[in-house]
Design a protein around this motif. Structure first.
Motif, PDB file in Angstrom:
ATOM      1  N   MET A  28      14.110  72.795  39.996  1.00 27.78           N
ATOM      2  CA  MET A  28      14.891  72.813  38.549  1.00 27.78           C
ATOM      3  C   MET A  28      13.672  72.925  37.370  1.00 27.78           C
ATOM      4  SD  MET A  28      17.861  72.898  39.345  1.00 27.78           S
ATOM      5  CE  MET A  28      18.302  73.217  37.797  1.00 27.78           C
ATOM      6  N   ALA A  64      16.010  67.053  32.547  1.00 29.83           N
ATOM      7  CA  ALA A  64      15.663  68.272  32.150  1.00 29.83           C
ATOM      8  C   ALA A  64      16.085  68.724  30.779  1.00 29.83           C
ATOM      9  CB  ALA A  64      15.528  69.467  33.090  1.00 29.83           C
ATOM     10  N   SER A  66      27.808  71.127  43.643  1.00 33.20           N
ATOM     11  CA  SER A  66      27.738  70.046  44.520  1.00 33.20           C
ATOM     12  C   SER A  66      28.825  69.006  44.663  1.00 33.20           C
ATOM     13  CB  SER A  66      26.421  69.166  44.384  1.00 33.20           C
ATOM     14  OG  SER A  66      25.380  70.074  44.244  1.00 33.20           O
ATOM     15  N   VAL A  67      29.752  68.966  43.827  1.00 31.98           N
ATOM     16  CA  VAL A  67      31.013  68.097  43.630  1.00 31.98           C
ATOM     17  C   VAL A  67      31.828  68.534  44.842  1.00 31.98           C
ATOM     18  CG1 VAL A  67      30.257  67.315  41.312  1.00 31.98           C
ATOM     19  CG2 VAL A  67      32.239  68.637  41.935  1.00 31.98           C
ATOM     20  N   GLU A  76      33.135  62.645  40.515  1.00 35.46           N
ATOM     21  CA  GLU A  76      34.454  62.521  40.745  1.00 35.46           C
ATOM     22  C   GLU A  76      35.112  61.131  40.483  1.00 35.46           C
ATOM     23  OE1 GLU A  76      32.174  63.366  42.983  1.00 35.46           O
ATOM     24  OE2 GLU A  76      32.864  65.099  44.372  1.00 35.46           O
ATOM     25  N   ASP A  98      23.870  69.877  49.714  1.00 39.31           N
ATOM     26  CA  ASP A  98      25.348  69.659  49.290  1.00 39.31           C
ATOM     27  C   ASP A  98      25.605  71.064  48.268  1.00 39.31           C
ATOM     28  OD1 ASP A  98      23.902  68.989  47.062  1.00 39.31           O
ATOM     29  OD2 ASP A  98      24.881  66.838  47.073  1.00 39.31           O
ATOM     30  N   ASN A 150      14.415  75.796  35.024  1.00 31.46           N
ATOM     31  CA  ASN A 150      14.556  75.603  33.452  1.00 31.46           C
ATOM     32  C   ASN A 150      13.592  76.236  32.552  1.00 31.46           C
ATOM     33  OD1 ASN A 150      16.921  73.821  33.635  1.00 31.46           O
ATOM     34  ND2 ASN A 150      15.870  72.243  34.589  1.00 31.46           N
ATOM     35  N   MET A 168      24.215  72.801  36.506  1.00 27.60           N
ATOM     36  CA  MET A 168      23.592  72.972  37.896  1.00 27.60           C
ATOM     37  C   MET A 168      24.244  71.679  38.812  1.00 27.60           C
ATOM     38  SD  MET A 168      22.688  75.782  38.058  1.00 27.60           S
ATOM     39  CE  MET A 168      22.412  76.805  36.610  1.00 27.60           C
ATOM     40  N   LEU A 204      24.165  59.747  34.834  1.00 24.47           N
ATOM     41  CA  LEU A 204      24.814  59.395  36.176  1.00 24.47           C
ATOM     42  C   LEU A 204      24.232  60.490  37.299  1.00 24.47           C
ATOM     43  CD1 LEU A 204      28.303  58.504  36.852  1.00 24.47           C
ATOM     44  CD2 LEU A 204      27.314  60.747  37.788  1.00 24.47           C
ATOM     45  N   ASP A 205      23.851  59.976  38.288  1.00 32.08           N
ATOM     46  CA  ASP A 205      23.605  60.455  39.443  1.00 32.08           C
ATOM     47  C   ASP A 205      23.763  59.695  40.663  1.00 32.08           C
ATOM     48  OD1 ASP A 205      21.480  63.450  39.546  1.00 32.08           O
ATOM     49  OD2 ASP A 205      21.600  62.214  41.409  1.00 32.08           O
ATOM     50  N   PRO A 206      23.950  60.307  41.927  1.00 33.77           N
ATOM     51  CA  PRO A 206      24.118  59.556  43.105  1.00 33.77           C
ATOM     52  C   PRO A 206      22.717  59.129  43.671  1.00 33.77           C
ATOM     53  CG  PRO A 206      24.743  61.888  43.433  1.00 33.77           C
ATOM     54  CD  PRO A 206      24.568  61.761  41.956  1.00 33.77           C
ATOM     55  N   ASN A 207      21.877  59.891  43.042  1.00 31.59           N
ATOM     56  CA  ASN A 207      20.422  59.680  43.599  1.00 31.59           C
ATOM     57  C   ASN A 207      19.488  58.748  42.793  1.00 31.59           C
ATOM     58  OD1 ASN A 207      17.774  59.584  44.749  1.00 31.59           O
ATOM     59  ND2 ASN A 207      17.702  61.869  45.371  1.00 31.59           N
ATOM     60  N   ILE A 256      26.074  64.141  33.544  1.00 30.68           N
ATOM     61  CA  ILE A 256      26.454  63.856  35.393  1.00 30.68           C
ATOM     62  C   ILE A 256      25.661  64.795  35.853  1.00 30.68           C
ATOM     63  CG2 ILE A 256      28.119  64.434  36.857  1.00 30.68           C
ATOM     64  CD1 ILE A 256      30.331  64.200  34.467  1.00 30.68           C
ATOM     65  N   GLY A 257      25.100  64.122  36.943  1.00 30.78           N
ATOM     66  CA  GLY A 257      24.043  64.851  37.914  1.00 30.78           C
ATOM     67  C   GLY A 257      22.887  65.187  37.118  1.00 30.78           C
ATOM     68  N   VAL A 258      22.316  63.974  36.542  1.00 29.44           N
ATOM     69  CA  VAL A 258      21.273  63.997  35.392  1.00 29.44           C
ATOM     70  C   VAL A 258      19.919  64.659  36.053  1.00 29.44           C
ATOM     71  CG1 VAL A 258      20.705  61.668  35.547  1.00 29.44           C
ATOM     72  CG2 VAL A 258      20.044  62.974  33.466  1.00 29.44           C
ATOM     73  N   GLY A 259      19.800  64.356  37.210  1.00 28.08           N
ATOM     74  CA  GLY A 259      18.359  64.918  37.984  1.00 28.08           C
ATOM     75  C   GLY A 259      17.276  64.102  37.289  1.00 28.08           C
TER      76      GLY A 259
HETATM   77  C1  LIG Z   1      20.400  70.973  40.999  1.00 23.77           C
HETATM   78  S1  LIG Z   1      20.083  69.469  40.457  1.00 23.77           S
HETATM   79  C2  LIG Z   1      20.548  69.596  38.708  1.00 23.77           C
HETATM   80  C3  LIG Z   1      19.706  68.473  38.115  1.00 23.77           C
HETATM   81  C4  LIG Z   1      19.882  68.365  36.116  1.00 23.77           C
HETATM   82  N1  LIG Z   1      21.264  68.496  35.791  1.00 23.77           N
HETATM   83  C5  LIG Z   1      18.979  69.952  35.997  1.00 23.77           C
HETATM   84  O1  LIG Z   1      19.920  70.685  35.134  1.00 23.77           O
HETATM   85  O2  LIG Z   1      17.983  69.905  35.897  1.00 23.77           O
HETATM   86  C6  LIG Z   1      22.109  68.666  41.021  1.00 23.77           C
HETATM   87  C7  LIG Z   1      21.979  67.088  40.563  1.00 23.77           C
HETATM   88  O3  LIG Z   1      23.305  66.821  40.784  1.00 23.77           O
HETATM   89  C8  LIG Z   1      23.519  65.729  41.618  1.00 23.77           C
HETATM   90  N2  LIG Z   1      24.711  65.611  42.402  1.00 23.77           N
HETATM   91  C9  LIG Z   1      24.704  66.087  43.537  1.00 23.77           C
HETATM   92  N3  LIG Z   1      26.205  65.843  43.954  1.00 23.77           N
HETATM   93  C10 LIG Z   1      26.723  65.012  42.899  1.00 23.77           C
HETATM   94  C11 LIG Z   1      28.125  64.552  42.585  1.00 23.77           C
HETATM   95  N4  LIG Z   1      29.226  64.474  43.390  1.00 23.77           N
HETATM   96  N5  LIG Z   1      28.300  63.810  41.320  1.00 23.77           N
HETATM   97  C12 LIG Z   1      27.287  63.813  40.298  1.00 23.77           C
HETATM   98  N6  LIG Z   1      26.003  64.223  40.565  1.00 23.77           N
HETATM   99  C13 LIG Z   1      25.740  64.871  41.698  1.00 23.77           C
HETATM  100  C14 LIG Z   1      22.268  65.656  42.611  1.00 23.77           C
HETATM  101  O4  LIG Z   1      21.692  64.336  42.917  1.00 23.77           O
HETATM  102  C15 LIG Z   1      21.054  66.177  41.540  1.00 23.77           C
HETATM  103  O5  LIG Z   1      20.568  65.403  40.659  1.00 23.77           O
END
Ligand SMILES: C[S@@+](CC[C@H](N)C(=O)[O-])C[C@H]1O[C@@H](n2cnc3c(N)ncnc32)[C@H](O)[C@@H]1O
Length: 254
Positions: free
Chosen positions: A52, A94, A159-160, A138, A211, A56, A155, A108-111, A88-91
């Motif tokens: 990323m 960035a 993956s959802v 979700e 995913d 980015n 991004m 929020l992030d699953p990881n 959401i999915g903050v990674g």
């Molecule tokens: C490609 S990264 C993008 C990270 C960040 N948003 C960025 O733009 O740099 C995708 C992110 O989505 C998260 N992710 C994957 N499945 C998800 C879900 N179902 N709900 C929320 N986040 C999810 C991953 O853990 C990862 O952090």
């Protein structure tokens, strides 16, 4: 040395010892709570942050994000409060550099392995982290109804599993007139060669990436989610992997 002794020594060195080493290592790490799943997550965080970072940095992406987030400040509903953003999915965080100074971000992030990267991004920006939620798009159950000024997805929607459920959750947590900001790679226009390639390649891509799906109809899901106003724009990135084109970016207002 007798022939039998040599055979025994060889057997121990080349058969017993390697197996014992592998079993011992697995046992040691399991005792410490390290599992295959936790290792995979750690590795995923490192890989995602690095991929990323490259994405980015692209001039087109930076310019698009600047445009996308340019009116974030205006989203603040209560002047005495700080702007409440849910990413959401903050990674690794960035996007924080694009947020107005003083914004409070619910991450929020699953990881959970992204936490240290998020902390670093917080230090390099002017935003505050309100809290980190380990969870999925979700199911934003720990976020109250009508509590967030702006929700951001960048991004992530590739993956959802359930786009409609995610959109309904985004609408639920947004304050009235709150805005959803998105920048996502999506399926190419139906009938195009690229769309066909994406459909063929998707199962392999999905397995290799963990995913991510390259044929998501994210724009359609946003349009049918019942937002009062939507603005959908497409960006064709020439410098990046061709199957993750086009990039859909824009806003949807509750
Ligand atoms: C490609 S990264 C993008 C990270 C960040 N948003 C960025 O733009 O740099 C995708 C992110 O989505 C998260 N992710 C994957 N499945 C998800 C879900 N179902 N709900 C929320 N986040 C999810 C991953 O853990 C990862 O952090």
């Amino acid at each position: 040395m007798a022939i039998e002794d040599v055979d025994v020594r060889r057997f121990v060195t080349w058969k017993i010892f390697p197996v014992a080493l592998v079993v011992g290592t697995i046992w040691y790490y399991r005792q410490k709570g390290v599992t295959f799943k936790s290792l995979k997550r750690k590795l995923a965080a490192i890989v995602i942050v690095n991929i990323m970072a490259r994405f980015n940095k692209s001039t087109d992406v930076v310019a698009t994000k600047k445009r996308l987030f340019s009116n974030l400040e205006e989203q603040k509903t209560n002047r005495s409060q700080k702007l409440q953003i849910l990413e959401i999915g903050v990674g690794g965080g960035a996007n924080f550099t694009f947020y107005p100074p003083g914004s409070q971000v619910v991450c929020l992030d699953p990881n959970p392995n992204f936490k240290s990267y998020i902390q670093q991004s917080i230090e390099e920006s002017n935003v505050e982290m309100k809290r980190f939620i380990q969870g999925f798009a979700e199911k934003l159950e720990t976020v109250e109804d009508d509590s967030i000024d702006s929700v951001v997805c960048s991004m992530v929607l590739c993956s959802v599993r359930d786009l409609d459920k995610t959109m309904s959750e985004v609408r639920r947590v947004l304050k009235p007139d709150g805005t959803f900001y998105f920048i996502e790679h999506v399926a190419a226009k139906q009938g195009t060669c690229l769309n066909r390639v994406q459909r063929w390649l998707n199962p392999i891509w999905y397995c290799l990436s963990g995913d991510c799906q390259i044929n998501k109809e994210t724009g359609k899901a946003i349009n049918r989610a019942g937002f009062s106003q939507t603005s959908l724009n497409y960006l064709k990135l020439n410098t990046y992997v061709f199957v993750i084109r086009p990039i859909l970016w824009g806003t949807a207002t509750k």
